[in-house]
Design an enzyme around this catalytic site. Structure first.
Site, PDB file in Angstrom:
ATOM      1  N   ARG A   1      25.163  23.450  72.501  1.00 32.97           N
ATOM      2  CA  ARG A   1      25.788  22.396  73.400  1.00 32.97           C
ATOM      3  C   ARG A   1      26.606  23.573  74.276  1.00 32.97           C
ATOM      4  O   ARG A   1      26.600  23.216  75.304  1.00 32.97           O
ATOM      5  CB  ARG A   1      26.310  22.197  72.138  1.00 32.97           C
ATOM      6  CG  ARG A   1      25.617  20.696  71.743  1.00 32.97           C
ATOM      7  CD  ARG A   1      27.483  19.642  71.297  1.00 32.97           C
ATOM      8  NE  ARG A   1      27.382  19.760  69.623  1.00 32.97           N
ATOM      9  CZ  ARG A   1      27.950  19.691  68.825  1.00 32.97           C
ATOM     10  NH1 ARG A   1      29.022  20.419  68.898  1.00 32.97           N
ATOM     11  NH2 ARG A   1      27.554  19.453  67.516  1.00 32.97           N
TER      12      ARG A   1
ATOM     13  N   ARG B   1      25.571  14.516  82.580  1.00 30.39           N
ATOM     14  CA  ARG B   1      25.544  16.248  82.116  1.00 30.39           C
ATOM     15  C   ARG B   1      24.396  17.263  82.665  1.00 30.39           C
ATOM     16  O   ARG B   1      24.161  18.091  82.382  1.00 30.39           O
ATOM     17  CB  ARG B   1      24.726  15.581  80.202  1.00 30.39           C
ATOM     18  CG  ARG B   1      26.324  16.787  79.199  1.00 30.39           C
ATOM     19  CD  ARG B   1      25.941  16.711  78.208  1.00 30.39           C
ATOM     20  NE  ARG B   1      26.447  16.562  76.443  1.00 30.39           N
ATOM     21  CZ  ARG B   1      27.569  16.152  76.456  1.00 30.39           C
ATOM     22  NH1 ARG B   1      27.676  15.246  76.496  1.00 30.39           N
ATOM     23  NH2 ARG B   1      28.178  16.271  75.079  1.00 30.39           N
TER      24      ARG B   1
ATOM     25  N   ARG C   1      37.354  21.755  63.578  1.00 27.48           N
ATOM     26  CA  ARG C   1      37.087  20.016  63.357  1.00 27.48           C
ATOM     27  C   ARG C   1      36.522  19.374  62.833  1.00 27.48           C
ATOM     28  O   ARG C   1      36.755  18.867  61.801  1.00 27.48           O
ATOM     29  CB  ARG C   1      37.271  19.487  63.937  1.00 27.48           C
ATOM     30  CG  ARG C   1      36.399  19.635  65.403  1.00 27.48           C
ATOM     31  CD  ARG C   1      36.300  18.407  66.223  1.00 27.48           C
ATOM     32  NE  ARG C   1      34.817  19.028  66.600  1.00 27.48           N
ATOM     33  CZ  ARG C   1      34.693  18.268  68.169  1.00 27.48           C
ATOM     34  NH1 ARG C   1      35.131  17.819  69.286  1.00 27.48           N
ATOM     35  NH2 ARG C   1      33.171  18.458  68.215  1.00 27.48           N
TER      36      ARG C   1
ATOM     37  N   LYS D   1      38.930  17.124  75.340  1.00 29.06           N
ATOM     38  CA  LYS D   1      38.528  15.749  75.657  1.00 29.06           C
ATOM     39  C   LYS D   1      38.745  14.498  75.290  1.00 29.06           C
ATOM     40  O   LYS D   1      39.285  13.548  75.884  1.00 29.06           O
ATOM     41  CB  LYS D   1      37.220  15.906  76.382  1.00 29.06           C
ATOM     42  CG  LYS D   1      37.385  16.450  78.211  1.00 29.06           C
ATOM     43  CD  LYS D   1      35.503  16.315  77.859  1.00 29.06           C
ATOM     44  CE  LYS D   1      34.886  16.233  77.079  1.00 29.06           C
ATOM     45  NZ  LYS D   1      33.252  16.115  77.100  1.00 29.06           N
TER      46      LYS D   1
ATOM     47  N   ARG E   1      32.904  18.333  62.066  1.00 32.40           N
ATOM     48  CA  ARG E   1      32.423  16.956  62.406  1.00 32.40           C
ATOM     49  C   ARG E   1      30.817  17.279  61.739  1.00 32.40           C
ATOM     50  O   ARG E   1      30.831  18.709  61.436  1.00 32.40           O
ATOM     51  CB  ARG E   1      32.569  17.051  63.754  1.00 32.40           C
ATOM     52  CG  ARG E   1      32.181  15.254  64.316  1.00 32.40           C
ATOM     53  CD  ARG E   1      31.845  14.879  65.279  1.00 32.40           C
ATOM     54  NE  ARG E   1      31.564  15.215  66.646  1.00 32.40           N
ATOM     55  CZ  ARG E   1      31.736  15.670  67.566  1.00 32.40           C
ATOM     56  NH1 ARG E   1      32.153  15.407  68.363  1.00 32.40           N
ATOM     57  NH2 ARG E   1      30.531  15.793  68.487  1.00 32.40           N
TER      58      ARG E   1
END
Ligand code: AMP
Length: 185
Positions: free
Chosen positions: A144, A92, A131, A16, A133
């Site tokens: 999540r 959400r 990634r 995204k 993070r």
């Protein structure tokens, strides 16, 4: 020319962020990312940041009430009204989707499209772990994804019912995916 107003949906790790960057650059929209707004608040150590941090670290959701207030304020700003927006990370939950309807009708504007960037669960887990993070622990990622399935996925039906949903296959090169996104607008 009237401003374009888009929502982008998709599991965390669906690409995204990348597609948002391109859309914003190409269409001149304002990128309204609730995750970015919250991360900035955490970095700046504001009251909002302190409240959001614990929840974000666990992969839990910040309260609907707080999120609705943040988005309501942001969408009413002059730059957003003038240039249109790409809303990323909101709504959400069903309560947030209902509130967005009210926010937009109060502003006298409407949505043009809700784009669902579709990437399978296995693939997003791989991408998120890669990634690295700070809030991407395995536990937070799992949480999540669970919340996405239970709270966010029902929103696809909500936007479909309104004739706004466009599903875009998020697998493949960034260029290829962007071509597909542009094709549904
Ligand atoms: P994101 O960058 O969109 O994945 O958001 C990072 C984190 O911010 C999420 O895991 C949530 O804790 C929080 N967050 C962002 N947007 C929302 C929202 N609309 N409602 C509740 N929590 C949110």
């Amino acid at each position: 020319m009237t401003a374009t107003r888009l929502i982008i949906l998709g599991r965390q790790g669906s690409g995204k962020g990348t597609q948002c960057g391109r859309l914003v650059e190409n269409l001149g929209l304002v990128h309204v990312s609730t995750g970015d707004i919250l991360r900035t608040a955490v970095e700046e150590g504001t009251d909002l940041g302190r409240r959001a941090r614990v929840l974000m670290d666990k992969g839990d959701l910040v309260s609907d009430e707080l999120m609705i207030e943040i988005v309501g304020e942001r969408l009413a700003k002059f730059d957003v009204l003038k240039n249109g927006f790409l809303l990323d990370g909101f709504p959400r939950t069903p309560a947030q989707a209902e509130a967005l309807d009210i926010i937009l009708s109060d502003l006298g504007v409407s949505l043009d499209r809700a784009i669902n960037l579709d990437v399978p669960v296995d693939e997003v887990v791989k991408r998120m772990l890669a990634r690295g993070r700070a809030d991407d622990t395995e536990e937070a990622i799992r949480r999540r994804l669970e919340l996405y399935e239970s709270s966010t996925k029902p929103l696809l039906a909500w936007f479909k019912k309104r004739g706004l949903l466009a599903v875009v296959d998020g697998l493949g090169s960034e260029d290829k995916v962007f071509e597909r996104v542009i094709a549904v607008l």
